[in-house]
Enzyme design. Sequence first.
Site, mmCIF file in Angstrom:
data_model
loop_
_atom_site.group_PDB
_atom_site.id
_atom_site.type_symbol
_atom_site.label_atom_id
_atom_site.label_comp_id
_atom_site.label_asym_id
_atom_site.label_seq_id
_atom_site.Cartn_x
_atom_site.Cartn_y
_atom_site.Cartn_z
ATOM 1 C CG HIS A 76 -0.379 0.098 2.511
ATOM 2 N ND1 HIS A 76 0.110 1.172 3.224
ATOM 3 C CD2 HIS A 76 -0.263 -1.021 3.350
ATOM 4 C CE1 HIS A 76 0.544 0.802 4.294
ATOM 5 N NE2 HIS A 76 0.373 -0.578 4.725
ATOM 6 C CG ASP A 78 -2.540 4.089 3.076
ATOM 7 O OD1 ASP A 78 -2.178 3.073 2.665
ATOM 8 O OD2 ASP A 78 -3.359 4.140 4.120
ATOM 9 C CG ASP A 106 2.978 -0.175 7.751
ATOM 10 O OD1 ASP A 106 2.574 -0.827 6.739
ATOM 11 O OD2 ASP A 106 2.466 0.019 8.829
ATOM 12 C CD GLU A 139 -3.219 -1.698 5.516
ATOM 13 O OE1 GLU A 139 -3.388 -2.741 6.030
ATOM 14 O OE2 GLU A 139 -2.564 -0.723 5.977
ATOM 15 C CD GLU A 140 -0.869 1.734 7.805
ATOM 16 O OE1 GLU A 140 -1.616 1.334 8.609
ATOM 17 O OE2 GLU A 140 0.088 1.740 7.558
ATOM 18 C CG ASP A 163 1.193 -3.979 4.950
ATOM 19 O OD1 ASP A 163 2.034 -3.402 5.840
ATOM 20 O OD2 ASP A 163 0.059 -3.969 5.052
ATOM 21 C CG HIS A 344 1.152 2.231 12.628
ATOM 22 N ND1 HIS A 344 -0.222 1.667 12.681
ATOM 23 C CD2 HIS A 344 1.594 1.784 11.565
ATOM 24 C CE1 HIS A 344 -0.470 1.311 11.754
ATOM 25 N NE2 HIS A 344 0.306 1.110 11.227
#
Length: 368
Positions: A76, A78, A106, A139-140, A163, A344
């Site tokens: 992904h 984003d 990520d 995705e997030e 991922d 994150h």
Amino acid sequence: MINKERILNLFFELVRIDSPSLQEKEVAVCLHKKMEERGYTVTEDKAGELSGGNTGNLIVHVPATGEGTPIAFSAHMDCVHPCHGVEPIVEGDLVRSKGDTVLGGDDKAGIAMAIEALNHLEDESIPHPDVYFVFSICEESGMHGAKNIDTSLLPAKDIIILDSGGKVGSIVVAAPAKAGIMMNFIGKSAHAGIAPEEGVSAIQIAAEAVSKMNLLRIDESTTANLGHIEGGSVTNIVADSVSLTAEARSLHDEVLNKQLEHMESCCADAVKKIGGSYKFEYEISYPALHVPEDSTVLAKVEQACINIGLDPERGPTGGGSDANVLYGKGYNAVTLGIGMSKVHTTDEFIKMESLTRGAELVAEIMKS
């Protein structure tokens, strides 16, 4: 050999492009240009329009140069906040941000690995079947890219999602379904000093309900969490409304349903005891992922690991990804650990060895 300098340069280029969820257009433009310049067919679907973003998913078709079953790789575009103005740095074997943003490994590390793997095969004239890349959006913040993907653009049924935070060689074979939950408690307002007995406190109803709920770790495959609570106004008015948002996850559908029933029964019991009313609503955000023991794509991944000297390790995860959604749409989805760590957070990092070994593994899977 994987070109260490080339993959690092590509990774740096990607993470320096701001791309929070639903704002991935600049990354998409960059990738579209790179893929189209190499003669590949690049298509943007309508996922952006359907989810309120500024670009759709990119689906890239790399024509076969050899025999074999078509295969797809997904990552992904984003990133989670804070992701504006990422400045990557190298410290020994680690790649991290300067510390005031996430790194964006990520999942831009996954994108870089997929592209470098293809570069490697082309450098060495190694044949491969039809290869598809899916560079997904959002995705997030709910996997809206995967949920809204135009499946007619992705005929390959075997798909590898790059991922997961495990080491290179780890393979996610199970991931939980998730339910997003909204609870509303309705009481009755009254003056808290003059006639409180005429009121019904929605805060009290909510407190009673929550106090009876089984939350956090339920069992080895099930969790539940309250994320946000809001309601009431001033202290001299009995609160007549409170809302809570929550989630529940489980690897097993029947256990998830049981947890949802339990949480709603706590709401009903609280209303029965205190008064007022409630509304309990939920939506299954994505289905559980279960990779079958006899999965041919799982066997292919494990053999590729062995071929390059990695010990494949199967395992479950507690988080969801595009893999859950694609699995629910009928794809043979397997998620690979790519070595990203502390995702994150502003402490996020990835080892250079993970970047290169991850690309090497993807290249081995791509081969005819």
